[in-house]
Structure formats: C-alpha cells, structure tokens
Design an enzyme around this catalytic site. Structure first.
Site, PDB file in Angstrom:
ATOM      1  N   HIS A  58      46.936  45.008  49.056  1.00 12.32           N
ATOM      2  CA  HIS A  58      47.302  45.854  47.920  1.00 12.32           C
ATOM      3  C   HIS A  58      46.313  45.722  46.770  1.00 12.32           C
ATOM      4  O   HIS A  58      46.366  46.490  45.809  1.00 12.32           O
ATOM      5  CB  HIS A  58      48.725  45.561  47.453  1.00 12.32           C
ATOM      6  CG  HIS A  58      48.961  44.124  47.119  1.00 12.32           C
ATOM      7  ND1 HIS A  58      48.772  43.620  45.858  1.00 12.32           N
ATOM      8  CD2 HIS A  58      49.333  43.071  47.888  1.00 12.32           C
ATOM      9  CE1 HIS A  58      49.034  42.319  45.866  1.00 12.32           C
ATOM     10  NE2 HIS A  58      49.372  41.969  47.088  1.00 12.32           N
TER      11      HIS A  58
ATOM     12  N   HIS B 294      42.293  40.089  39.398  1.00 13.61           N
ATOM     13  CA  HIS B 294      42.373  41.166  40.385  1.00 13.61           C
ATOM     14  C   HIS B 294      42.371  42.497  39.646  1.00 13.61           C
ATOM     15  O   HIS B 294      42.475  42.524  38.415  1.00 13.61           O
ATOM     16  CB  HIS B 294      43.643  41.005  41.241  1.00 13.61           C
ATOM     17  CG  HIS B 294      44.880  41.049  40.429  1.00 13.61           C
ATOM     18  ND1 HIS B 294      45.487  39.929  39.921  1.00 13.61           N
ATOM     19  CD2 HIS B 294      45.614  42.098  39.982  1.00 13.61           C
ATOM     20  CE1 HIS B 294      46.545  40.279  39.218  1.00 13.61           C
ATOM     21  NE2 HIS B 294      46.647  41.587  39.230  1.00 13.61           N
TER      22      HIS B 294
ATOM     23  N   HIS C 257      43.611  46.761  39.369  1.00 14.90           N
ATOM     24  CA  HIS C 257      44.514  47.867  39.713  1.00 14.90           C
ATOM     25  C   HIS C 257      43.804  49.177  39.382  1.00 14.90           C
ATOM     26  O   HIS C 257      43.169  49.299  38.338  1.00 14.90           O
ATOM     27  CB  HIS C 257      45.797  47.808  38.880  1.00 14.90           C
ATOM     28  CG  HIS C 257      46.619  46.572  39.088  1.00 14.90           C
ATOM     29  ND1 HIS C 257      47.664  46.507  39.969  1.00 14.90           N
ATOM     30  CD2 HIS C 257      46.538  45.353  38.519  1.00 14.90           C
ATOM     31  CE1 HIS C 257      48.209  45.293  39.935  1.00 14.90           C
ATOM     32  NE2 HIS C 257      47.536  44.569  39.058  1.00 14.90           N
TER      33      HIS C 257
ATOM     34  N   HIS D 194      43.261  42.264  35.684  1.00 18.65           N
ATOM     35  CA  HIS D 194      44.245  41.267  35.256  1.00 18.65           C
ATOM     36  C   HIS D 194      43.727  39.870  35.509  1.00 18.65           C
ATOM     37  O   HIS D 194      43.427  39.517  36.650  1.00 18.65           O
ATOM     38  CB  HIS D 194      45.561  41.449  36.035  1.00 18.65           C
ATOM     39  CG  HIS D 194      46.306  42.669  35.633  1.00 18.65           C
ATOM     40  ND1 HIS D 194      47.306  43.219  36.400  1.00 18.65           N
ATOM     41  CD2 HIS D 194      46.203  43.439  34.518  1.00 18.65           C
ATOM     42  CE1 HIS D 194      47.787  44.288  35.761  1.00 18.65           C
ATOM     43  NE2 HIS D 194      47.137  44.439  34.629  1.00 18.65           N
TER      44      HIS D 194
ATOM     45  N   THR E 293      53.451  42.662  37.501  1.00 17.39           N
ATOM     46  CA  THR E 293      53.604  44.077  37.871  1.00 17.39           C
ATOM     47  C   THR E 293      53.761  44.285  39.367  1.00 17.39           C
ATOM     48  O   THR E 293      53.793  45.401  39.842  1.00 17.39           O
ATOM     49  CB  THR E 293      52.396  44.906  37.383  1.00 17.39           C
ATOM     50  OG1 THR E 293      51.213  44.421  38.043  1.00 17.39           O
ATOM     51  CG2 THR E 293      52.224  44.800  35.879  1.00 17.39           C
TER      52      THR E 293
END
Ligand code: MLT
Ligand code: ZN
Length: 246
Positions: free
Chosen positions: A75, A103, A105, A122, A191
């Site tokens: 993901h 990481h 997003h 993040h 999140t």
C-alpha cells in the site's frame, strides 16, 4: 512498535471494496478505531479554524544518519531506519520522539482549504512510552526532489514486488529544519489501520517539489484498483488546528 500493518491484502483503498477505507473498522477488532474514532486523520486544514498558538515553537530535531531499508508494503513505499544510530528524532513538549520510518501517500491525504496535493510524506516518530507523532510534508510538481533522487536506484528494484526490500545504506534524515518554517498542528490518528489516536500531527506549510517521473515511481507500488493510497478526509469534530509562524 505501534503495530503497523505490513500485508497489503489486509486492507486497501478501493472505495466500494470489501477492504476499502469505509470497512477498515470492521475488518479486525484491533482496527475498530478506524470506524468509530472521533479524532481520525486526515482532515482538511482550513484557514478560518486556525488558532495562532503562542505555545508552539520551532521543532527541535536531533536526527543522525542511520542505516535504512526501503520496503514495498503493497500500500506504500516505506523507508525504515535501524541500527545503532537510529532512533534520534524530534522533541515536542519535552518528550523525545524517535524517527522510525517515513513513507509516502499519493495524492496527499490532508488538504489545505480543500486543495489536495500530488504527494505527502509522513515521518513517523515514536516515544519510549509508545506515543506517536508524525511530521508531514506536501509536494507540488516541479523540480526533482533530491532525497527521492538519492533513493531512485533502490526504488526501481522494489516497485514491482510486494514485500520486497532493499538496503539503501546510511541515510541522513536532517531535512526537517523547522526553525524558520510555518506548520499546522492538530491531534489525530494514524491514517491506516489500526488508526490509533492521540497522534500529534505537524504539517509543514512549506512544500517540497517532485517531478512526474519521481511521482510515478512511488505510485506504481500501489497495486489495487483505486490507484491511490490516500485515506478519505475524516470528520474534524471541533478539533482545533493550530498554526505556528516563526
Ligand atoms: C500514517 O501515516 O498514519 C501511516 O500511513 C501509518 C503507517 O505508517 O502505517
Ligand atoms: Zn502515512
């Protein structure tokens, strides 16, 4: 650790899917907060709600270069810090938080006045007693991001294979220098599952830039139909968002 989920098959970002964001809270008892939490992230950061908070100061950081490994979590792509020097980080309200991993997003999870950005980084930190704080940066399209550029070779090797890892050597995470930086601060959650709450969010107003090519390299790691790894916006429930200006 705070129980990060490493298996992409356990949850995904497909809107109507069985394992999509609206179902996360029902997939496992430990993930209940994803559904019933009242302080969830991400949220829209909206100017009219900002409080200028005189108690916020610049973020003190004491990062050290550490051994790091890049990992495709299915993901997202995560850079995990480890080794003897790992674990330095930032201090907030006299608590030290150690950098565990960072990481990305895409698109961004948080928005500013409803505006979404191409990418959000993040940096996840944890204190000795298990409290979590995340420092986040938005990216807009533009010049090459030198940090991502330095990871490019290893990124290319892991993009296709879920759970693949590449040791990248010693990485210096000093890039967080908040002395002259504006930032947003609010209390939210992770999140992604388990969506644990009481996470202190620090979101830089200053943005980084990234090229389309670099963005693509990160995005190919997201293999599900949704082609996103951004959780939808969550209810603010009267939470204040503070703004620090130097
Ligand atoms: C978060 O930023 O909350 C993360 O996506 C949680 C994680 O690192 O798994
Ligand atoms: Zn994240």
């Amino acid at each position: 650790g705070h129980g990060e989920v490493e298996d992409e098959t356990e949850f995904n970002y497909e809107k109507e899917g069985d394992k999509g964001p609206s179902k996360w809270g029902t997939l496992k008892p430990e993930w209940a907060m994803c559904g019933k939490g009242k302080m969830q992230s991400p949220i829209d950061l909206w100017d009219k709600r900002f409080l200028l908070d005189p108690n916020l100061g610049y973020l003190r950081s004491n990062y050290l270069p550490s051994n790091a490994t890049l990992k495709n979590r299915g993901h997202d792509i995560m850079l995990k810090f480890e080794g003897v020097n790992a674990g330095r980080g930032i201090t907030i309200n006299d608590t030290e938080y150690q950098l565990q991993q960072l990481h990305w997003h895409s698109p961004s999870e948080h928005t500013i006045n409803g505006k979404r950005f191409f990418l959000e980084e993040h940096m996840v930190h944890e204190s000795k007693d298990g409290r979590i704080t995340v420092v986040a940066f938005f990216y807009k399209l533009g010049r090459l991001d030198p940090f991502l550029f330095s990871l490019e070779r290893q990124l290319k090797r892991i993009t296709d294979t879920h759970e693949s890892e590449e040791y990248v050597g010693v990485i210096d995470p000093i890039r967080v220098d908040f002395e002259s930086k504006h930032y947003y601060r609010y209390i939210g959650s992770l999140t992604s599952p388990p969506c644990s709450e009481n996470v202190i969010w620090t979101i830089s107003k200053e943005m980084k830039t990234v090229t389309l090519k670099q963005l693509d390299l990160l995005r190919v790691s997201v293999h599900d139909q949704s082609n996103t790894n951004a959780r939808p916006l969550q209810r603010k429930n009267e939470r204040p968002v503070a703004f620090y200006t130097p």
